[in-house]
Design a protein around this motif. Sequence first.
Motif, PDB file in Angstrom:
ATOM      1  N   UNK A  85       0.840  -1.206   0.000  1.00 33.92           N
ATOM      2  CA  UNK A  85       0.000   0.000   0.000  1.00 33.92           C
ATOM      3  C   UNK A  85       0.867   1.245   0.000  1.00 33.92           C
ATOM      4  N   UNK A  86       0.345   2.322  -0.534  1.00 35.54           N
ATOM      5  CA  UNK A  86       1.130   3.557  -0.659  1.00 35.54           C
ATOM      6  C   UNK A  86       0.592   4.708   0.179  1.00 35.54           C
ATOM      7  N   UNK A  87      -0.474   4.478   0.915  1.00 39.32           N
ATOM      8  CA  UNK A  87      -1.008   5.539   1.756  1.00 39.32           C
ATOM      9  C   UNK A  87      -1.738   4.938   2.950  1.00 39.32           C
ATOM     10  N   UNK A  88      -2.020   5.811   3.910  1.00 44.44           N
ATOM     11  CA  UNK A  88      -2.702   5.388   5.133  1.00 44.44           C
ATOM     12  C   UNK A  88      -4.206   5.502   4.908  1.00 44.44           C
ATOM     13  N   UNK A  89      -4.834   4.374   4.600  1.00 52.72           N
ATOM     14  CA  UNK A  89      -6.275   4.375   4.396  1.00 52.72           C
ATOM     15  C   UNK A  89      -6.970   3.637   5.538  1.00 52.72           C
ATOM     16  N   UNK A  90      -8.289   3.510   5.426  1.00 52.73           N
ATOM     17  CA  UNK A  90      -9.061   2.882   6.510  1.00 52.73           C
ATOM     18  C   UNK A  90      -8.644   1.432   6.736  1.00 52.73           C
ATOM     19  N   UNK A  91      -8.381   0.711   5.650  1.00 52.61           N
ATOM     20  CA  UNK A  91      -7.996  -0.692   5.790  1.00 52.61           C
ATOM     21  C   UNK A  91      -6.641  -0.827   6.472  1.00 52.61           C
ATOM     22  N   UNK A  92      -5.713   0.056   6.126  1.00 46.79           N
ATOM     23  CA  UNK A  92      -4.394   0.019   6.759  1.00 46.79           C
ATOM     24  C   UNK A  92      -4.490   0.318   8.246  1.00 46.79           C
ATOM     25  N   UNK A  93      -5.279   1.330   8.593  1.00 51.82           N
ATOM     26  CA  UNK A  93      -5.464   1.666  10.008  1.00 51.82           C
ATOM     27  C   UNK A  93      -6.085   0.494  10.758  1.00 51.82           C
ATOM     28  N   UNK A  94      -7.080  -0.156  10.123  1.00 47.20           N
ATOM     29  CA  UNK A  94      -7.737  -1.288  10.763  1.00 47.20           C
ATOM     30  C   UNK A  94      -6.747  -2.419  11.032  1.00 47.20           C
ATOM     31  N   UNK A  95      -5.860  -2.688  10.073  1.00 42.61           N
ATOM     32  CA  UNK A  95      -4.875  -3.752  10.252  1.00 42.61           C
ATOM     33  C   UNK A  95      -3.901  -3.422  11.380  1.00 42.61           C
ATOM     34  N   UNK A  96      -3.503  -2.160  11.463  1.00 44.44           N
ATOM     35  CA  UNK A  96      -2.587  -1.758  12.541  1.00 44.44           C
ATOM     36  C   UNK A  96      -3.283  -1.869  13.897  1.00 44.44           C
ATOM     37  N   UNK A  97      -4.533  -1.423  13.972  1.00 40.77           N
ATOM     38  CA  UNK A  97      -5.279  -1.505  15.231  1.00 40.77           C
ATOM     39  C   UNK A  97      -5.487  -2.962  15.646  1.00 40.77           C
ATOM     40  N   UNK A  98      -5.783  -3.831  14.675  1.00 41.38           N
ATOM     41  CA  UNK A  98      -5.922  -5.255  14.989  1.00 41.38           C
ATOM     42  C   UNK A  98      -4.608  -5.825  15.507  1.00 41.38           C
ATOM     43  N   UNK A  99      -3.488  -5.356  14.949  1.00 43.20           N
ATOM     44  CA  UNK A  99      -2.188  -5.798  15.451  1.00 43.20           C
ATOM     45  C   UNK A  99      -1.970  -5.334  16.899  1.00 43.20           C
ATOM     46  N   UNK A 100      -2.414  -4.125  17.215  1.00 36.27           N
ATOM     47  CA  UNK A 100      -2.301  -3.624  18.591  1.00 36.27           C
ATOM     48  C   UNK A 100      -3.191  -4.441  19.530  1.00 36.27           C
ATOM     49  N   UNK A 101      -4.410  -4.757  19.075  1.00 37.40           N
ATOM     50  CA  UNK A 101      -5.299  -5.590  19.889  1.00 37.40           C
ATOM     51  C   UNK A 101      -4.685  -6.968  20.105  1.00 37.40           C
ATOM     52  N   UNK A 102      -4.028  -7.484  19.072  1.00 37.75           N
ATOM     53  CA  UNK A 102      -3.354  -8.776  19.184  1.00 37.75           C
ATOM     54  C   UNK A 102      -2.285  -8.731  20.262  1.00 37.75           C
ATOM     55  N   UNK A 103      -1.516  -7.651  20.307  1.00 39.61           N
ATOM     56  CA  UNK A 103      -0.484  -7.499  21.340  1.00 39.61           C
ATOM     57  C   UNK A 103      -1.114  -7.461  22.725  1.00 39.61           C
ATOM     58  N   UNK A 104      -2.228  -6.746  22.860  1.00 35.80           N
ATOM     59  CA  UNK A 104      -2.912  -6.656  24.160  1.00 35.80           C
ATOM     60  C   UNK A 104      -3.411  -8.025  24.613  1.00 35.80           C
TER      61      UNK A 104
END
Length: 203
Positions: A77-96
């Motif tokens: 991906x080349x920009x920060x879109x909704x799907x990218x943000x969702x994947x990052x947030x899911x990764x943070x939830x995974x860490x929690x």
Amino acid sequence: MKNSSPQPPRKIGILPNLIFMSRWLQLPLYLGLILAQCVYVYHFWVELVDLIGAAMGSASSLDHILDAVAIPGATRPDKLNEQTIMLVVLALIDVVMISNLLIMVIVGGYETFVSRMNLEGHPDQPEWLSHVNASVLKVKLATAIIGISSIHLLKTFINANLYDAKTLIAQTGIHIAFLLSAMAIAYCDRLMVHPSEPSDKPH
């Protein structure tokens, strides 16, 4: 009538005492898990700071975030879109959730297999710790693993078009296997706690 005097504690033999004291060998393992918890906390904050930096226009943070969510073999991906943000947030939830799993193993395992913490009456005592034992701990760990597996499966389904059918079926099958294993563990624990009583009715 004479009051019965309390019986003195029974002396433990040298060999049984040595075997019983060997439980303290697990202490370095739990301390190591605490260090692993520190690594996860650091990783969480690095990812969160990069996500905030990318949202505020930082090019280096954006590159790090896009590299983190990029799938090998797929177009980056080349920009920060909704799907990218969702994947990052899911990764943070995974860490929690993994961090919660570590806490259950550290606190519950130490309380069950090493020594009592004497947390009765403490305002921050976890509710599950008041009745924790090896069986309860196994069920809770299995439930936590299912939650972690669900997050990974959701991340895969978000990018389902980038995976082949074999990968999707394999990950779904693994998640179902975790689910069935947790149900089997809970059922076995229920059988041990509430065994079926023989019928007293006359034949």
